[in-house]
Design a protein around this motif. Structure first.
Motif, short mmCIF file in Angstrom:
data_model
loop_
_atom_site.label_atom_id
_atom_site.label_comp_id
_atom_site.label_asym_id
_atom_site.label_seq_id
_atom_site.Cartn_x
_atom_site.Cartn_y
_atom_site.Cartn_z
N LYS A 1 8.09 -4.31 3.37
CA LYS A 1 6.76 -4.61 2.82
C LYS A 1 5.88 -5.32 3.85
O LYS A 1 4.67 -5.14 3.87
CB LYS A 1 6.87 -5.49 1.57
CG LYS A 1 7.41 -4.76 0.37
CD LYS A 1 7.61 -5.73 -0.80
CE LYS A 1 8.40 -5.09 -1.91
NZ LYS A 1 8.77 -6.06 -2.95
N LYS A 2 6.52 -6.13 4.71
CA LYS A 2 5.78 -6.89 5.72
C LYS A 2 5.58 -6.10 7.01
O LYS A 2 4.57 -6.25 7.68
CB LYS A 2 6.50 -8.20 6.03
CG LYS A 2 6.56 -9.14 4.86
CD LYS A 2 7.35 -10.39 5.17
CE LYS A 2 7.41 -11.26 3.93
NZ LYS A 2 7.79 -12.62 4.19
N GLU A 3 6.54 -5.29 7.39
CA GLU A 3 6.53 -4.68 8.72
C GLU A 3 6.24 -3.18 8.75
O GLU A 3 5.78 -2.66 9.74
CB GLU A 3 7.86 -4.95 9.43
CG GLU A 3 8.05 -6.41 9.78
CD GLU A 3 6.96 -6.96 10.66
OE1 GLU A 3 6.60 -6.32 11.67
OE2 GLU A 3 6.44 -8.04 10.34
N LYS A 4 6.58 -2.47 7.70
CA LYS A 4 6.34 -1.02 7.62
C LYS A 4 6.92 -0.23 8.79
O LYS A 4 6.35 0.78 9.21
CB LYS A 4 4.83 -0.73 7.50
CG LYS A 4 4.15 -1.38 6.32
CD LYS A 4 4.50 -0.70 5.03
CE LYS A 4 3.60 -1.13 3.90
NZ LYS A 4 4.26 -1.93 2.91
N THR A 5 8.04 -0.69 9.32
CA THR A 5 8.68 0.07 10.40
C THR A 5 9.46 1.24 9.81
O THR A 5 9.84 1.22 8.63
CB THR A 5 9.62 -0.83 11.23
OG1 THR A 5 10.54 -1.50 10.36
CG2 THR A 5 8.84 -1.85 12.04
N LYS A 6 9.70 2.23 10.63
CA LYS A 6 10.40 3.43 10.15
C LYS A 6 11.87 3.13 9.81
O LYS A 6 12.44 3.73 8.91
CB LYS A 6 10.31 4.53 11.20
CG LYS A 6 10.68 5.88 10.67
CD LYS A 6 10.05 6.98 11.48
CE LYS A 6 10.24 8.30 10.79
NZ LYS A 6 9.61 9.38 11.50
#
Length: 154
Positions: free
Chosen positions: A86-91
């Protein structure tokens, strides 16, 4: 053949972003990532949230979940990856929570029990592993398992 170097170079080449929330591995995953040139292009954040308080504060882990299942549980491993996502949106988002020992184990949660969360392409994978060995070898086996799984996913 898999190696952490091969996995990391592949992540960089494919521009697959990654973030990590570690407990029992104490930064070993993040440390492995930052050993490689070019990692800053894809590595967003590595959090070591060892205490329950830090899991609540930095990863928004539910007190209710902690009280019901304990920090070493599939539920916490999953909340860790979901909340960091939710904070980083990394794959890719990785989490580790477990009992590296030498003390702290119980009959239900023995030393060497580790829950690993990997979120990839919005799909959660939660693994329950029981590794043998001393503290450092349990941490290293957890790290190796994670990089092997990432290699299989990408």
């Amino acid at each position: 053949m898999y190696s952490s170097e091969k996995v990391i170079n592949s992540l960089i080449k494919k521009k697959i972003s990654i973030s990590v929330a570690e407990s029992c591995t104490g930064g070993l995953i993040s440390n492995t990532l930052v050993k490689y040139d070019g990692i800053s292009k894809i590595f967003s954040v590595g959090l070591v949230c060892y205490s329950n308080e830090s899991k609540i504060k930095y990863l928004s882990i539910s007190k209710k979940t902690l009280n019901k299942f304990g920090a070493v549980s599939s539920n916490i491993a999953e909340e860790m990856i979901n909340n960091l996502y939710k904070k980083e949106k990394t794959k890719i988002v990785v989490s580790t929570t477990g009992i590296a020992g030498p003390k702290g184990g119980t009959k239900d949660k023995p030393v060497g029990l580790v829950y690993i969360g990997i979120k990839f392409n919005n799909t959660n994978f939660i693994f329950k592993k029981k590794f043998n060995g001393d503290r450092l070898s349990i941490q290293r086996k957890t790290k190796d398992f994670i990089f092997r799984k990432i290699y299989q996913l990408i």
